[in-house]
Design an enzyme around this catalytic site. Structure first.
Site: not given
Ligand code: DX5
Ligand code: ZN
Length: 218
Positions: A8, A33, A35, A37, A66, A68, A137, A175
């Protein structure tokens, strides 16, 4: 099937993103990956389309995006155009999930649904046959570097059973808080894709950390 590793880039050095993407290109990592947000669905803001397009320009691996974000339908095509190979939306953010999933598939992306730690996997019973992947999650979404929630193992057992009945080819992604201490057990419990942010990028040797995750449980 061997499990996949999706480092990620939330934990990457954003001032050296090209270097970190090339590190993944030259590693055993399978997907990248990404993310997204929005500060609404989760209490944090990450990055948007220009960054995803810039990552895509250098990536030799599939972008596993991903989302969010609230009302993700508004942006599915834009993420496809920015380079997404997989698009994950949250169960909790999609009142018309079936329509959203069909739309992701029409765009030509793998369609995936994420469930938060409090959302029972069995709520996916009537959509799982339409999906390419389910994302479990294992932390509350919004931040990297959080502590893994052990109830994830029970959820993996539930989704494994559901997939066996309805969609044997389903990818099962985990994840949050994934590292060398839990990777083998997660794979044993049914995970087929491991996302890892901090455990890769804070390692002294990230390529080796990815290789170690890749060989976990084999
Ligand atoms: C959290 C993200 C993850 C994050 C994971 O909301 O969806 O993908 O990057 O990070 P680690 O592996 O550090 O928990
Ligand atoms: Zn993620």
């Amino acid at each position: 099937m061997n499990h996949l590793i999706a480092p990620s880039i939330l934990a990457a050095d954003f001032a050296n993103l090209q270097r970190d993407i090339e590190m993944i290109n030259n590693s055993d990592g399978d997907w990248i990956h990404v993310d997204i947000m929005d500060g609404m669905f989760v209490p944090n803001i990450s990055f948007g389309f220009p960054v995803v397009s810039a990552v895509k320009k250098h990536a030799k691996k599939d972008l596993d995006v991903h989302l969010m974000i609230v009302d993700p339908d508004r942006y599915l095509k834009a993420f496809k155009d920015a380079g997404a190979a997989s698009i994950t939306v949250h169960y909790e953010a999609c009142p018309n999930l079936h329509r959203t999933v069909q739309y992701i598939k029409e765009l030509g992306c793998r369609a995936s649904v994420a469930v938060n730690p409090h959302t029972p996997v069995l709520l996916l019973e009537d959509i799982v046959a339409d999906l390419d992947m389910v994302l479990i999650m294992s932390v509350n979404p919004g931040f990297g570097g959080q502590k893994f929630i052990p109830n994830t193992y029970k959820k993996l057992a539930d989704i494994k059973e559901l997939a066996a009945r309805k969609n044997p080819g389903l990818y099962i992604e985990v994840d949050g808080g994934v590292d060398g201490s839990n990777a083998a057990k997660l794979v044993e419990a049914g995970a087929t894709v491991l996302v890892a942010g901090n455990s890769v990028f804070s390692a002294l040797n990230p390529v080796q950390a990815i290789a170690d995750l890749k060989s976990s449980g084999l």
